[in-house]
Design a protein around this motif. Structure first.
Motif, PDB file in Angstrom:
ATOM      1  N   THR A   1       0.795  -1.235   0.000  1.00  0.00           N
ATOM      2  CA  THR A   1       0.000   0.000   0.000  1.00  0.00           C
ATOM      3  C   THR A   1       0.824   1.279   0.000  1.00  0.00           C
ATOM      4  N   GLN A   2       2.133   1.133   0.246  1.00  0.00           N
ATOM      5  CA  GLN A   2       3.013   2.301   0.355  1.00  0.00           C
ATOM      6  C   GLN A   2       2.606   3.220   1.507  1.00  0.00           C
ATOM      7  N   THR A   3       1.933   2.657   2.508  1.00  0.00           N
ATOM      8  CA  THR A   3       1.542   3.424   3.693  1.00  0.00           C
ATOM      9  C   THR A   3       1.863   2.615   4.941  1.00  0.00           C
ATOM     10  N   GLY A   4       1.966   3.307   6.072  1.00  0.00           N
ATOM     11  CA  GLY A   4       2.126   2.642   7.348  1.00  0.00           C
ATOM     12  C   GLY A   4       3.561   2.418   7.787  1.00  0.00           C
ATOM     13  N   TRP A   5       4.522   2.953   7.062  1.00  0.00           N
ATOM     14  CA  TRP A   5       5.916   2.719   7.392  1.00  0.00           C
ATOM     15  C   TRP A   5       6.269   3.234   8.786  1.00  0.00           C
ATOM     16  N   ALA A   6       5.763   4.382   9.171  1.00  0.00           N
ATOM     17  CA  ALA A   6       6.123   4.986  10.460  1.00  0.00           C
ATOM     18  C   ALA A   6       5.827   4.042  11.630  1.00  0.00           C
ATOM     19  N   ALA A   7       4.819   3.226  11.524  1.00  0.00           N
ATOM     20  CA  ALA A   7       4.473   2.292  12.601  1.00  0.00           C
ATOM     21  C   ALA A   7       5.418   1.089  12.649  1.00  0.00           C
ATOM     22  N   VAL A   8       6.076   0.798  11.545  1.00  0.00           N
ATOM     23  CA  VAL A   8       6.934  -0.378  11.470  1.00  0.00           C
ATOM     24  C   VAL A   8       8.253  -0.157  12.219  1.00  0.00           C
ATOM     25  N   VAL A   9       8.825   1.014  12.070  1.00  0.00           N
ATOM     26  CA  VAL A   9      10.157   1.281  12.621  1.00  0.00           C
ATOM     27  C   VAL A   9      10.245   0.971  14.120  1.00  0.00           C
ATOM     28  N   PRO A  10       9.361   1.507  14.956  1.00  0.00           N
ATOM     29  CA  PRO A  10       9.495   1.195  16.390  1.00  0.00           C
ATOM     30  C   PRO A  10       9.268  -0.278  16.709  1.00  0.00           C
ATOM     31  N   GLU A  11       8.466  -0.955  15.908  1.00  0.00           N
ATOM     32  CA  GLU A  11       8.228  -2.386  16.139  1.00  0.00           C
ATOM     33  C   GLU A  11       9.489  -3.199  15.844  1.00  0.00           C
ATOM     34  N   VAL A  12      10.179  -2.858  14.770  1.00  0.00           N
ATOM     35  CA  VAL A  12      11.421  -3.564  14.446  1.00  0.00           C
ATOM     36  C   VAL A  12      12.476  -3.254  15.505  1.00  0.00           C
ATOM     37  N   GLU A  13      12.559  -1.998  15.917  1.00  0.00           N
ATOM     38  CA  GLU A  13      13.526  -1.625  16.947  1.00  0.00           C
ATOM     39  C   GLU A  13      13.254  -2.375  18.255  1.00  0.00           C
ATOM     40  N   LYS A  14      11.984  -2.494  18.620  1.00  0.00           N
ATOM     41  CA  LYS A  14      11.618  -3.221  19.838  1.00  0.00           C
ATOM     42  C   LYS A  14      11.994  -4.697  19.709  1.00  0.00           C
ATOM     43  N   LEU A  15      11.736  -5.289  18.548  1.00  0.00           N
ATOM     44  CA  LEU A  15      12.106  -6.681  18.307  1.00  0.00           C
ATOM     45  C   LEU A  15      13.610  -6.857  18.459  1.00  0.00           C
ATOM     46  N   LEU A  16      14.380  -5.967  17.870  1.00  0.00           N
ATOM     47  CA  LEU A  16      15.835  -6.065  17.953  1.00  0.00           C
ATOM     48  C   LEU A  16      16.331  -5.957  19.391  1.00  0.00           C
ATOM     49  N   GLN A  17      15.783  -5.019  20.129  1.00  0.00           N
ATOM     50  CA  GLN A  17      16.197  -4.857  21.537  1.00  0.00           C
ATOM     51  C   GLN A  17      15.861  -6.106  22.345  1.00  0.00           C
ATOM     52  N   TRP A  18      14.656  -6.600  22.168  1.00  0.00           N
ATOM     53  CA  TRP A  18      14.210  -7.788  22.900  1.00  0.00           C
ATOM     54  C   TRP A  18      15.059  -9.007  22.530  1.00  0.00           C
ATOM     55  N   ALA A  19      15.217  -9.242  21.231  1.00  0.00           N
ATOM     56  CA  ALA A  19      15.940 -10.431  20.772  1.00  0.00           C
ATOM     57  C   ALA A  19      17.418 -10.372  21.130  1.00  0.00           C
ATOM     58  N   THR A  20      17.974  -9.183  21.204  1.00  0.00           N
ATOM     59  CA  THR A  20      19.371  -9.049  21.607  1.00  0.00           C
ATOM     60  C   THR A  20      19.543  -9.488  23.055  1.00  0.00           C
ATOM     61  N   ARG A  21      18.560  -9.196  23.877  1.00  0.00           N
ATOM     62  CA  ARG A  21      18.605  -9.633  25.286  1.00  0.00           C
ATOM     63  C   ARG A  21      18.449 -11.141  25.397  1.00  0.00           C
ATOM     64  N   ASP A  22      17.414 -11.697  24.727  1.00  0.00           N
ATOM     65  CA  ASP A  22      17.156 -13.136  24.819  1.00  0.00           C
ATOM     66  C   ASP A  22      16.134 -13.528  23.751  1.00  0.00           C
ATOM     67  N   ALA A  23      16.626 -13.905  22.596  1.00  0.00           N
ATOM     68  CA  ALA A  23      15.740 -14.264  21.482  1.00  0.00           C
ATOM     69  C   ALA A  23      14.949 -15.537  21.748  1.00  0.00           C
ATOM     70  N   LYS A  24      15.321 -16.274  22.779  1.00  0.00           N
ATOM     71  CA  LYS A  24      14.616 -17.506  23.089  1.00  0.00           C
ATOM     72  C   LYS A  24      13.613 -17.329  24.227  1.00  0.00           C
ATOM     73  N   ALA A  25      13.456 -16.098  24.689  1.00  0.00           N
ATOM     74  CA  ALA A  25      12.524 -15.817  25.785  1.00  0.00           C
ATOM     75  C   ALA A  25      11.105 -16.226  25.390  1.00  0.00           C
ATOM     76  N   SER A  26      10.330 -16.580  26.387  1.00  0.00           N
ATOM     77  CA  SER A  26       8.968 -17.061  26.121  1.00  0.00           C
ATOM     78  C   SER A  26       7.936 -15.941  26.154  1.00  0.00           C
ATOM     79  N   GLN A  27       8.372 -14.714  26.462  1.00  0.00           N
ATOM     80  CA  GLN A  27       7.467 -13.564  26.450  1.00  0.00           C
ATOM     81  C   GLN A  27       8.140 -12.401  25.752  1.00  0.00           C
ATOM     82  N   PHE A  28       7.352 -11.678  24.994  1.00  0.00           N
ATOM     83  CA  PHE A  28       7.859 -10.493  24.283  1.00  0.00           C
ATOM     84  C   PHE A  28       7.484  -9.276  25.101  1.00  0.00           C
ATOM     85  N   ASP A  29       8.494  -8.560  25.555  1.00  0.00           N
ATOM     86  CA  ASP A  29       8.220  -7.351  26.318  1.00  0.00           C
ATOM     87  C   ASP A  29       9.171  -6.232  25.992  1.00  0.00           C
TER      88      ASP A  29
END
Length: 117
Positions: free
Chosen positions: A89-117
């Motif tokens: 759709t070429q829309t919605g990019w602004a919402a993606v950036v913080p989600e990817v950043e949050k994933l990276l921060q979480w996974a860097t701590r423990d990508a095998k964790a059983s809860q995403f926080d």
């Protein structure tokens, strides 16, 4: 109880799990690099950078759960779908950036964790 046909099955599965675990830091770096290329493109990222981000997330989403990284796979799938929406759709990019950043921060701590926080 039935005996497995392949007595080395568990050992091979454990070896595959270890191999996957060893790839996680490199995968996180690929996600980070793809995000960086997208962000460098400004308000609307270049299509090739978006495709790269989508591809890496898709790979994680498809394999992580098999190797004991269920939440990492689920969150990657969720964000992959967000990226797919931006591609379509070429829309919605602004919402993606913080989600990817949050994933990276979480996974860097423990990508095998059983809860995403």
């Amino acid at each position: 109880m039935a005996t497995p046909v392949d007595p080395d099955f568990r050992a091979r599965l454990a070896a595959l799990n270890e191999k996957f675990a060893a790839t996680v830091p490199g995968t996180l770096e690929k996600i980070r690099a793809a995000l960086g290329a997208c962000v460098a493109g400004g308000e609307q990222p270049p299509q090739d950078a978006l495709h790269q981000l989508h591809e890496v997330l898709h790979g994680v989403a498809g394999s992580a759960g098999t190797f004991g990284y269920a939440v990492f796979g689920q969150e990657s799938r969720r964000i992959e779908q967000m990226v797919r929406g931006v591609l379509n759709t070429q829309t919605g990019w602004a919402a993606v950036v913080p989600e990817v950043e949050k994933l990276l921060q979480w996974a860097t701590r423990d990508a095998k964790a059983s809860q995403f926080d």
